[in-house]
Design an enzyme around this catalytic site. Structure first.
Site, mmCIF file in Angstrom:
data_model
loop_
_atom_site.group_PDB
_atom_site.id
_atom_site.type_symbol
_atom_site.label_atom_id
_atom_site.label_comp_id
_atom_site.label_asym_id
_atom_site.label_seq_id
_atom_site.Cartn_x
_atom_site.Cartn_y
_atom_site.Cartn_z
ATOM 1 N N ASP A 151 0.544 -9.449 -9.142
ATOM 2 C CA ASP A 151 1.671 -8.917 -8.362
ATOM 3 C C ASP A 151 3.008 -9.331 -8.974
ATOM 4 O OD1 ASP A 151 -0.280 -8.077 -6.439
ATOM 5 O OD2 ASP A 151 -0.238 -10.081 -5.541
ATOM 6 N N GLU B 61 0.383 0.152 -0.167
ATOM 7 C CA GLU B 61 0.977 -1.184 -0.280
ATOM 8 C C GLU B 61 1.968 -1.197 -1.434
ATOM 9 O OE1 GLU B 61 -2.182 -3.925 -1.176
ATOM 10 O OE2 GLU B 61 -3.042 -2.641 -2.705
#
Ligand SMILES: [Ca+2]
Ligand SMILES: [Ca+2]
Ligand SMILES: [Ca+2]
Length: 806
Positions: A231, A429
């Protein structure tokens, strides 16, 4: 030794499952067993640090007691007092898991005292080990006389067949099922002091070091090969790119025999990993920020996934705001004084949660991504997960309206107003916003489809497929109707990296040196460790982002090659040894003290787990035309006979210098080696050699020294007589291949010349205003540049005595 089984009132299945998991990783001896001295495994056994490391046995739901410190100590200032015991097992406990070992013998000592007036004249006490589940073993017992300190003093041997993955020591009275029928006999208060369990030192924890070359020489993805990171979110500050990542390495636990780790468990992750680079190829490891959990910066949060960071001047002070997902249920922010901290929490509760206006219907209030507009107004994007089941399944899949944008307060740690819907097609997301040429770009990860929708759903024409990064282009940071959807920015990474690399993704975009870059993750290091099988441990990648004339983005292609190195590495400074272009077999660890390169507020790491044959390397190091004279390393020898070889361009390239790590074992020291023939631009490999089977040394930082740079000049000085006065004449010829400045200094005056051409002279005859001059000297300063470095050379030249008319 008496062993007995008890009914565990709850948690038995879970406990046994944990034992099974731990068995896979916990029982292989370290490669080089060393006969360590006996060690006391109990921490704070004398309670001089109060109740630190102690708690009340809670092996059964019915267990319970109050534990406090008391000044009625057997020794020192403190002991422990246990009161309000609900079971015979209710007593002070310390966790010795990972410390005691099967098959080992230990000596246990402790002091215990009870004083209850209504209690019996004498009472037996046990020191007992709870091995998890329903397995309890009494280790040592003592019969105490009321009001007197009694001493436990005995040995116990843990059976070779005993699982010790859970091993919790506690003190109790003999078991009875209904102690409450006679609490004075069974549940008396007691005091405890001076507890020790002495025996073999704890086994070394299983190594997490990645032994394969995870980032191949010449390739620039993944960014690092010695640890994971997911991420990734890029921040540009002061000429460096910082990457903040979910610490996937935190739960990584490769089996010492098979090398394969259990699959990733996001619930374990409460740290954020930070790396930085000034060239996008050589990355410095800044370690982990302990964000969440009991010892975290924000202890009211449990997890720290999917970081997003930005900077803003607040009340005249530039601060760094690091947002993160506290699991799926909420998001939070911590504040840094620099990109490397120190970090503080300005909040005492989460920033985004079920109380955030406009976010109530968002299933997962996570993946917070900040964006500060040109006018200083900050925004936060967050959200994801399955949409409301009140929607028809097709709409629920295609336009789930599960992402939000919201204004942040000027303090960056509060929200203002109501969150607005980001109607991103098939959104799941990983929302992120950047701005370019007046347009706002929102990118996100799309849903994988499947069971969330009561059967398979097909995306509408033009909408993204499963697990892709889509993007939208808008004229406003809070306006994201579905019509702003612009296409797929990045397909799923498995399309580029093959078997085992699918799964989720999370992107960011940053601008650096006039180019745009796209960050994403892929389990490519995991794949190199385990072949085509991966366990979900993700690695950071970067590709360049290219725009079409109409502002749309060319779809990103994931490659191992990655991006170009944007500048050569400057070796002529102190730089952290935990800076790698590539590496093999090493790990890093945080140490006390500040970073020599990044200053007092920054954490410092060292390179560890350096074995014979391990290496680290730097890409495209510019030594200049004049070259390097020496390398100095700050090292801590861990064995005699270690060496660092400096090689050029390949791990087997020519050795241009050898550093003998011959300093006292265990102490930090500087070691230096002369270098031979190192100039120009090269990849530099530090290869490590020494005795096999032991860690050789640790390295903190490096510094190369340039060859002493002297501007060549030919000097002459003489005296002469003019008009009855003695003169000192000084001449300096520029022998350099470029113009230089020259200053001639004598006691009788000085003169400066600029831009003296190659081969030309600076000349001045200085009047001493006397008939004679004694022998003396003149100072000549030459200033110029060699290989891009400003250089000043200072020389002196002697002149003889001189007399007029003598
Ligand atoms: Ca004590
Ligand atoms: Ca190693
Ligand atoms: Ca260091």
């Amino acid at each position: 030794m008496e062993q007995r089984m008890r009914r565990a009132t709850r948690g038995r299945v879970a406990a046994l499952a944990t034992v099974g998991l731990m068995l896979a990783t916990g029982f292989v001896a370290p490669a080089a067993p060393v006969q360590a001295a006996d060690t006391n495994l109990v921490v704070n056994g004398g309670f001089e640090d109060g109740l630190a490391n102690w708690f009340v046995n809670n092996g059964n739901a019915s267990d319970g007691a109050q534990l406090s410190a008391t000044s009625d100590a057997y020794a020192g200032a403190n002991a422990a007092l246990v009161t309000s015991r609900t079971t015979t097992g209710s007593g002070p406990m310390q966790d010795l898991s990972g410390k005691v070992q099967a098959g080992q013998a230990y000596t246990l000592t402790a002091r215990i005292k009870y004083e209850n007036e209504s209690g019996p004249a004498t009472k037996q006490f046990f020191a007992t080990m709870h091995y998890g589940g329903a397995t309890y073993t009494n280790l040592v017992s003592v019969t105490a006389t009321k009001g007197q300190w009694a001493q436990f003093n005995g040995t116990f041997t843990i059976p070779t067949t005993q699982s010790v993955s859970t091993a919790r020591l506690f003190f109790e009275t003999p078991w009875t099922s209904t102690p409450s029928t006679d609490p004075a006999l069974h549940l008396m208060d007691f005091k405890l002091d001076d507890v020790s369990v002495v025996g073999a030192a704890p086994p070394a924890p299983a190594s997490k070091t990645i032994e394969v070359v995870g980032k191949l020489p010449g390739e620039h993805n993944p960014l690092i090969g010695h640890k994971f990171g997911a991420d990734g979110f890029g921040l540009v500050h002061d000429g460096r790119v910082y990457m903040y990542m979910t610490n996937d390495t935190q739960g990584y636990a490769p089996n010492p025999t098979t090398g394969v780790s259990p699959g990733i468990n996001y619930g374990d992750i409460n740290q954020i990993t930070v790396i930085s680079s000034e060239d996008l190829v050589n990355w410095t490891d800044h370690g982990e920020i302990q964000v969440a959990g009991p010892n975290g910066v924000a202890p009211f949060t449990a997890n720290s996934w999917a970081p997003g960071i930005t900077k803003k001047v607040v009340n005249g002070v530039e601060k760094f705001f690091l947002y993160y997902a506290n699991g799926g249920g909420s998001s939070n922010v911590i504040t840094g004084a620099s990109p490397l901290g120190p970090w503080t929490s300005e909040r005492t509760s989460t920033l985004i949660d079920g109380r955030t206006p406009g976010a109530e219907a968002v299933a997962w209030k996570f993946d917070p991504a900040p964006f500060v507009d040109d006018d200083g107004q900050p925004y936060l994007y967050f959200g994801g997960g399955p949409a409301s089941t009140s929607m028809p399944p097709a709409e629920r899949f295609n336009n789930p309206k599960n992402i939000r944008s919201i204004e942040l307060g000027d303090d960056m740690v509060s929200t203002e107003g109501t969150a607005a819907v980001v109607d991103a097609p098939v959104a799941f997301e990983a929302g992120h916003v950047f701005k370019r040429q007046g347009k706002y770009y929102f990118s996100y990860s799309s849903h994988f489809g499947g069971n969330d929708f009561g059967g398979s759903q097909q995306p509408l024409p033009g909408y993204p497929g499963g697990g892709q990064i889509g993007y939208m282009i808008s004229d406003g940071p809070m306006s994201w109707p579905k019509e702003t959807y612009a296409g797929v920015l990045f397909p799923n990474q498995s399309q580029f990296f093959g078997a085992g690399t699918g799964g989720n993704n999370h992107q960011s975009v940053f601008e650096f040196g006039g180019k745009y870059y796209f960050t994403y993750h892929a389990p490519t290091l995991n794949k190199r460790i385990n072949g085509n099988t991966t366990q979900g441990y993700r690695s950071p990648h970067i590709q360049e982002l290219t725009f079409n004339p109409d502002g749309t983005i060319q779809q990103v292609v994931g490659t191992y090659a990655g991006v170009d190195q944007v500048r050569d590495f400057d070796p002529y400074r102190v730089f952290e040894a935990e800076t790698f272009g590539w590496s093999k077999g090493v790990a890093t660890t945080k140490v006390d003290g500040s970073s020599a390169q990044f200053g007092g507020a920054a954490p410092n790491l060292v390179v560890r787990d350096i074995d014979n044959g391990d290496w680290t390397a730097l890409s495209s190091v510019n030594f200049g035309d004049n070259g390097a004279q020496s390398l100095t390393a700050r090292v801590r020898a861990l064995a005699a006979g270690g060496q660092i070889q400096v090689r050029l361009d390949d791990v087997n390239g020519p050795v241009v210098g050898t550093v003998a790590v011959d300093t006292p074992v265990g102490q930090w020291a500087e070691v230096t080696a002369e270098l031979d023939g190192v100039s120009g631009v090269h990849d530099v490999y530090f290869t490590y050699t020494g005795p096999a089977g032991v860690d050789l040394f640790e390295i903190d930082d490096w510094a190369f020294a340039a060859d002493s740079l002297d501007l060549p000049v030919t000097l002459t000085a003489s005296t002469r007589c003019v008009g009855g006065k003695a003169y000192v004449a000084v001449q300096a010829r520029n022998d350099h291949d470029a113009p230089v400045g020259i200053t001639l200094e004598t006691p009788y005056g000085e003169r400066s010349f600029t831009a003296v051409a190659p081969g030309a002279n600076a000349y001045q005859s200085f009047n001493t205003r006397a008939e004679s001059v004694p022998a003396g000297s003149a100072t000549v300063r030459v200033t110029g540049a060699i290989g891009g470095h400003d250089v000043t050379t200072v020389r002196t030249v002697q002149h003889p005595a001189g007399t007029c008319g003598g």
